[in-house]
Design a protein around this motif. Structure first.
Motif, PDB file in Angstrom:
ATOM      1  N   PRO A  16      23.669 -84.807  65.377  1.00 10.81           N
ATOM      2  CA  PRO A  16      24.822 -83.924  65.617  1.00 10.81           C
ATOM      3  C   PRO A  16      26.169 -84.556  65.307  1.00 10.81           C
ATOM      4  CG  PRO A  16      23.840 -84.647  67.692  1.00 10.81           C
ATOM      5  CD  PRO A  16      22.893 -85.057  66.611  1.00 10.81           C
ATOM      6  N   ARG A  17      26.273 -85.843  65.467  1.00 10.69           N
ATOM      7  CA  ARG A  17      27.541 -86.517  65.222  1.00 10.69           C
ATOM      8  C   ARG A  17      28.000 -86.342  63.764  1.00 10.69           C
ATOM      9  NH1 ARG A  17      30.406 -90.155  68.162  1.00 10.69           N
ATOM     10  NH2 ARG A  17      31.675 -91.712  67.068  1.00 10.69           N
ATOM     11  N   SER A  18      27.032 -86.145  62.872  1.00 17.71           N
ATOM     12  CA  SER A  18      27.341 -86.078  61.444  1.00 17.71           C
ATOM     13  C   SER A  18      27.000 -84.734  60.817  1.00 17.71           C
ATOM     14  CB  SER A  18      26.570 -87.181  60.699  1.00 17.71           C
ATOM     15  OG  SER A  18      26.961 -88.458  61.123  1.00 17.71           O
ATOM     16  N   GLY A  32      29.150 -76.575  65.804  1.00 18.01           N
ATOM     17  CA  GLY A  32      28.824 -76.788  64.407  1.00 18.01           C
ATOM     18  C   GLY A  32      27.356 -76.540  64.113  1.00 18.01           C
ATOM     19  N   VAL A  33      26.489 -76.936  65.036  1.00 21.03           N
ATOM     20  CA  VAL A  33      25.067 -76.659  64.877  1.00 21.03           C
ATOM     21  C   VAL A  33      24.827 -75.150  64.856  1.00 21.03           C
ATOM     22  CG1 VAL A  33      22.765 -76.962  65.862  1.00 21.03           C
ATOM     23  CG2 VAL A  33      24.422 -78.848  65.959  1.00 21.03           C
ATOM     24  N   ILE A  34      25.464 -74.447  65.796  1.00 21.57           N
ATOM     25  CA  ILE A  34      25.319 -72.984  65.849  1.00 21.57           C
ATOM     26  C   ILE A  34      25.752 -72.356  64.528  1.00 21.57           C
ATOM     27  CG2 ILE A  34      26.189 -70.886  66.950  1.00 21.57           C
ATOM     28  CD1 ILE A  34      26.389 -72.510  69.580  1.00 21.57           C
ATOM     29  N   ALA A  35      26.837 -72.859  63.966  1.00 21.11           N
ATOM     30  CA  ALA A  35      27.376 -72.288  62.729  1.00 21.11           C
ATOM     31  C   ALA A  35      26.430 -72.441  61.547  1.00 21.11           C
ATOM     32  CB  ALA A  35      28.722 -72.941  62.407  1.00 21.11           C
ATOM     33  N   ARG A  36      25.496 -73.391  61.630  1.00 24.27           N
ATOM     34  CA  ARG A  36      24.608 -73.667  60.504  1.00 24.27           C
ATOM     35  C   ARG A  36      23.160 -73.242  60.769  1.00 24.27           C
ATOM     36  NH1 ARG A  36      27.767 -74.350  56.025  1.00 24.27           N
ATOM     37  NH2 ARG A  36      29.511 -75.776  56.472  1.00 24.27           N
ATOM     38  N   LEU A  37      22.904 -72.496  61.812  1.00 27.43           N
ATOM     39  CA  LEU A  37      21.537 -72.099  62.129  1.00 27.43           C
ATOM     40  C   LEU A  37      20.927 -71.214  61.039  1.00 27.43           C
ATOM     41  CD1 LEU A  37      21.658 -71.381  65.973  1.00 27.43           C
ATOM     42  CD2 LEU A  37      20.681 -73.373  64.813  1.00 27.43           C
ATOM     43  N   ASP A  38      21.723 -70.351  60.438  1.00 30.52           N
ATOM     44  CA  ASP A  38      21.181 -69.489  59.389  1.00 30.52           C
ATOM     45  C   ASP A  38      20.708 -70.316  58.192  1.00 30.52           C
ATOM     46  OD1 ASP A  38      21.582 -67.188  60.853  1.00 30.52           O
ATOM     47  OD2 ASP A  38      23.536 -66.759  59.958  1.00 30.52           O
ATOM     48  N   TRP A  49      15.077 -80.355  65.967  1.00 34.04           N
ATOM     49  CA  TRP A  49      15.085 -81.530  66.838  1.00 34.04           C
ATOM     50  C   TRP A  49      16.498 -82.109  66.755  1.00 34.04           C
ATOM     51  CZ3 TRP A  49      12.826 -86.687  64.585  1.00 34.04           C
ATOM     52  CH2 TRP A  49      13.313 -87.768  65.319  1.00 34.04           C
ATOM     53  N   ILE A  50      17.160 -82.168  67.890  1.00 34.50           N
ATOM     54  CA  ILE A  50      18.545 -82.636  67.922  1.00 34.50           C
ATOM     55  C   ILE A  50      18.604 -83.992  68.617  1.00 34.50           C
ATOM     56  CG2 ILE A  50      19.111 -81.381  70.066  1.00 34.50           C
ATOM     57  CD1 ILE A  50      21.870 -80.808  68.770  1.00 34.50           C
ATOM     58  N   CYS A  51      19.243 -84.952  67.969  1.00 27.47           N
ATOM     59  CA  CYS A  51      19.388 -86.296  68.535  1.00 27.47           C
ATOM     60  C   CYS A  51      20.245 -86.248  69.796  1.00 27.47           C
ATOM     61  CB  CYS A  51      19.989 -87.226  67.489  1.00 27.47           C
ATOM     62  SG  CYS A  51      18.845 -87.672  66.161  1.00 27.47           S
ATOM     63  N   PRO A  52      20.284 -87.333  70.586  1.00 24.45           N
ATOM     64  CA  PRO A  52      20.910 -87.282  71.912  1.00 24.45           C
ATOM     65  C   PRO A  52      22.325 -86.706  71.914  1.00 24.45           C
ATOM     66  CG  PRO A  52      19.714 -89.319  71.679  1.00 24.45           C
ATOM     67  CD  PRO A  52      19.655 -88.646  70.342  1.00 24.45           C
ATOM     68  N   ILE A  53      22.554 -85.795  72.849  1.00 25.79           N
ATOM     69  CA  ILE A  53      23.866 -85.145  73.009  1.00 25.79           C
ATOM     70  C   ILE A  53      24.404 -85.389  74.422  1.00 25.79           C
ATOM     71  CG2 ILE A  53      23.531 -83.368  71.255  1.00 25.79           C
ATOM     72  CD1 ILE A  53      22.585 -81.455  73.438  1.00 25.79           C
ATOM     73  N   TYR A  54      23.869 -86.400  75.101  1.00 26.29           N
ATOM     74  CA  TYR A  54      24.246 -86.702  76.481  1.00 26.29           C
ATOM     75  C   TYR A  54      25.475 -87.623  76.512  1.00 26.29           C
ATOM     76  CZ  TYR A  54      19.251 -85.672  76.238  1.00 26.29           C
ATOM     77  OH  TYR A  54      18.044 -85.110  75.919  1.00 26.29           O
ATOM     78  N   PRO A  55      26.170 -87.683  77.649  1.00 25.47           N
ATOM     79  CA  PRO A  55      27.294 -88.615  77.767  1.00 25.47           C
ATOM     80  C   PRO A  55      26.861 -90.042  77.451  1.00 25.47           C
ATOM     81  CG  PRO A  55      27.299 -87.074  79.599  1.00 25.47           C
ATOM     82  CD  PRO A  55      26.022 -86.841  78.856  1.00 25.47           C
ATOM     83  N   SER A  56      27.715 -90.752  76.706  1.00 26.03           N
ATOM     84  CA  SER A  56      27.367 -92.091  76.236  1.00 26.03           C
ATOM     85  C   SER A  56      28.625 -92.831  75.816  1.00 26.03           C
ATOM     86  CB  SER A  56      26.404 -91.981  75.048  1.00 26.03           C
ATOM     87  OG  SER A  56      26.265 -93.217  74.386  1.00 26.03           O
ATOM     88  N   PRO A  57      28.682 -94.141  76.023  1.00 28.93           N
ATOM     89  CA  PRO A  57      29.792 -94.942  75.483  1.00 28.93           C
ATOM     90  C   PRO A  57      29.680 -95.124  73.970  1.00 28.93           C
ATOM     91  CG  PRO A  57      28.685 -96.062  77.316  1.00 28.93           C
ATOM     92  CD  PRO A  57      27.798 -94.929  76.897  1.00 28.93           C
ATOM     93  N   ASN A  58      28.553 -94.677  73.390  1.00 28.97           N
ATOM     94  CA  ASN A  58      28.326 -94.750  71.939  1.00 28.97           C
ATOM     95  C   ASN A  58      28.254 -96.178  71.404  1.00 28.97           C
ATOM     96  OD1 ASN A  58      27.856 -92.110  70.967  1.00 28.97           O
ATOM     97  ND2 ASN A  58      30.039 -91.625  71.174  1.00 28.97           N
ATOM     98  N   VAL A  59      27.758 -97.085  72.203  1.00 27.75           N
ATOM     99  CA  VAL A  59      27.471 -98.420  71.686  1.00 27.75           C
ATOM    100  C   VAL A  59      26.406 -98.331  70.599  1.00 27.75           C
ATOM    101  CG1 VAL A  59      26.473-100.668  72.271  1.00 27.75           C
ATOM    102  CG2 VAL A  59      28.165 -99.624  73.786  1.00 27.75           C
ATOM    103  N   MET A  97      14.600 -81.512  72.286  1.00 32.11           N
ATOM    104  CA  MET A  97      15.610 -82.494  72.677  1.00 32.11           C
ATOM    105  C   MET A  97      15.083 -83.910  72.484  1.00 32.11           C
ATOM    106  SD  MET A  97      18.245 -80.773  74.029  1.00 32.11           S
ATOM    107  CE  MET A  97      19.042 -81.683  75.374  1.00 32.11           C
ATOM    108  N   ASP A  98      15.992 -84.819  72.196  1.00 31.47           N
ATOM    109  CA  ASP A  98      15.671 -86.248  72.085  1.00 31.47           C
ATOM    110  C   ASP A  98      15.898 -86.887  73.452  1.00 31.47           C
ATOM    111  OD1 ASP A  98      15.283 -88.866  71.124  1.00 31.47           O
ATOM    112  OD2 ASP A  98      16.222 -88.357  69.224  1.00 31.47           O
TER     113      ASP A  98
END
Length: 559
Positions: A16-18, A32-38, A49-59, A97-98
């Motif tokens: 999702p980040r990219s 953005g994901v919703i916009a590209r579902l079609d 399958w969507i990579c992690p979308i949870y709160p994270s410091p993004n290390v 979900m991941d």
């Protein structure tokens, strides 16, 4: 309850980040994901399958989680997630979900309490060991190029991190910790999520990794005495299935590292009550020098690829289930890796797809793979953000004194950031990914390799994928049938048959940039063969001898 719907599904993986930014902050988001579902639906995929979308410091770009039951602000809100789920449902798409269960961020509330209070119950959620006169409990080194032990000053002990320093490993020996994890899993499944992908499943069982610390001197000869897929992993998975997966009609898949086909059957065999399928790494390790790190690149031997893929097809033929993938968020672009990103980019991207996706298993398409996206030509370490890449560069250049150009060549071949450059939607600024400054540079070839261009080109990689997916679904019964490898010693051609219900498919791929001659096997009647798929125009008839052009692939149906 389960009806094995995942066996007929095609999965599209989103980083999702990219993927698509809608608010101009340079980071992809759920809107953005919703916009590209079609776009995903029109490709022919059934599952996201969507990579992690949870709160994270993004290390480690989201794989260091601080809260498994919330949405990271840069991706949106829980309302956005519910909208995504609703929009997926309206299109007949499922959502997986991941889930990161091997470790948490050191910013996670569990760890924050554990590091401050040795008597907290959360202390036992992690691994802690005293040091020795020589330093850490063992001299083991992680894949991130650092000691797996980090000193924590509040209590004077070391905690275990098999990945980055800020990713503290969970202690799966602790039954209370396991129940806490199962509760988090049920949180999402109760919302209607259609499955979970478990990150680093192969590291969950760790007891054998941790001999009494006083024994470590005797073990110093081997800086990595631990092994993946530990003794209790199957106990944990049976419990997880009983406590979680068995209560829902969902898909379960785990990342299982360097597992063998024999071990894969234990993970996925229908009698074992563990997972539906796993990701193994065997075919993804074929271009690295034996016994060395994945940065140490060697040419792919086709015979090795045939053996690995065939072993998995045959071992899981009657029980178990395969994942079929070339790319993901941790792997560089396959067309740059096993194909030709130059003159034969389109041909080799199509060939690699056809070679894999007529095998038995669930196909996984990683964002941009269906466009033939390539590795980025970034030749400066400053252009990379992946912590694994940056750590390796500094270790090899500054600590080991390796030649910088040699190290950069490895990075340009194998960095995880090649999979993470922004999705190339069109030829406008930043490839249509964002109106802001992208978090990671866009591959400069986006003006010629992008979704808008591909949709308008009948000969594009994208349109080939669409046709391939339609054929795979049309001949699903045959693809689930028997598998037979032909020409095992041919240095250029990868040929196999699928057979069921009186029908036979034969897949023929030239995995080289030179022409190759194919002779039909004894007993075949090429005159009656029906060409289903080819990546070249004017494929011609099924003569007794066919000259396959560079990276040419054909799939025939035989009565």
């Amino acid at each position: 309850m389960a009806n094995d719907w995942w066996k007929d599904a095609v999965v599209y993986q989103i980083y999702p980040r990219s993927f698509q930014d809608t608010n101009g902050d340079g980071i992809g988001d759920l809107r953005g994901v919703i916009a590209r579902l079609d776009y995903i639906k029109e490709l022919g995929a059934d599952v996201i399958w969507i990579c992690p979308i949870y709160p994270s410091p993004n290390v480690d770009n989201g794989y260091d989680v601080t809260d498994h039951q919330a949405i990271m602000k840069s991706y949106g809100t829980m309302e956005d997630f519910h909208d995504l789920l609703t929009e997926c449902r309206s299109r007949g798409l499922k959502l997986v979900m991941d889930f990161v269960l091997n470790h948490t961020s050191t910013e996670h509330p569990w760890f924050k309490e554990a590091e401050m209070n040795p008597n907290s119950k959360y202390r036992k959620y992690y691994f802690w060991r005293p040091g020795t006169a020589d330093g850490p409990p063992t001299d083991w080194v992680s894949d991130y190029g650092q000691s797996v032990w980090q000193y924590e000053e509040h209590t004077g002990e070391y905690y275990l991190h098999m990945n980055a320093v800020k990713q503290a490993d969970l202690n799966w020996e602790n039954p209370e910790m396991r129940q806490s994890v199962y509760e988090m899993m049920r949180f999402w499944l109760d919302k209607g999520v259609d499955g979970l992908r478990i990150d680093q499943l192969h590291l969950l069982s760790k007891k054998e990794y941790l001999p009494p610390y006083e024994d470590y001197i005797a073990r110093r000869a081997d800086p990595k005495p631990f092994r993946p897929n530990g003794a209790r992993i199957h106990d944990y998975l049976k419990e997880m299935t009983k406590e979680v997966f068995s209560k829902y009609d969902v898909m379960s898949v785990g990342e299982a590292g360097s597992v063998t086909p024999e071990e894969g059957l234990v993970y996925t065999g229908t009698d074992e009550h563990e997972l539906n399928m796993i990701f193994h790494f065997q075919h993804m390790e074929l271009d690295q020098k034996p016994g060395q790190e994945h940065w140490d690149v060697k040419p792919l031997e086709l015979s090795d690829l045939k053996k690995v893929l065939t072993d998995w097809q045959k071992k899981l033929e009657h029980q178990g289930w395969n994942t079929l993938y070339w790319c993901n968020h941790d792997q560089p672009r396959i067309v740059s890796r096993f194909g030709d990103e130059g003159k034969y980019r389109k041909a080799s991207a199509k060939m690699l797809a056809a070679l894999l996706y007529f095998m038995k298993g669930t196909p996984y398409i990683y964002q941009g793979e269906e466009l033939g996206m390539t590795n980025a030509p970034f030749d400066r370490i400053e252009d990379y953000q992946d912590i694994q890449t940056v750590n390796m560069y500094h270790k090899r250049v500054f600590e080991m004194g390796r030649d910088r150009e040699e190290v950069m060549a490895s990075i340009m071949a194998k960095s995880r950031d090649h999979a993470r450059t922004p999705m190339q939607w069109d030829g406008s600024r930043n490839a249509g990914f964002t109106e802001g400054e992208p978090w990671l540079k866009v591959n400069p070839n986006y003006k010629t390799i992008n979704a808008a261009e591909a949709e308008n080109d009948p000969d594009s990689v994208l349109n080939f994928y669409k046709k391939l997916i339609r054929l795979r679904k049309q001949y699903a019964d045959v693809i689930k049938g028997s598998y037979t490898l032909l020409l095992p010693d041919d240095p250029q051609l990868f040929v196999y048959e699928r057979q069921a219900n009186g029908q036979k498919l034969i897949s023929i791929s030239n995995v080289s940039k030179e022409e190759a001659a194919f002779y039909w096997p004894d007993g075949s009647e090429p005159g009656s063969a029906k060409l289903l798929l080819s990546n070249y125009e004017n494929a011609g008839s099924a003569d007794s001898c066919i000259t396959f052009r560079p990276y040419e692939t054909r799939v025939y149906l035989l009565a």
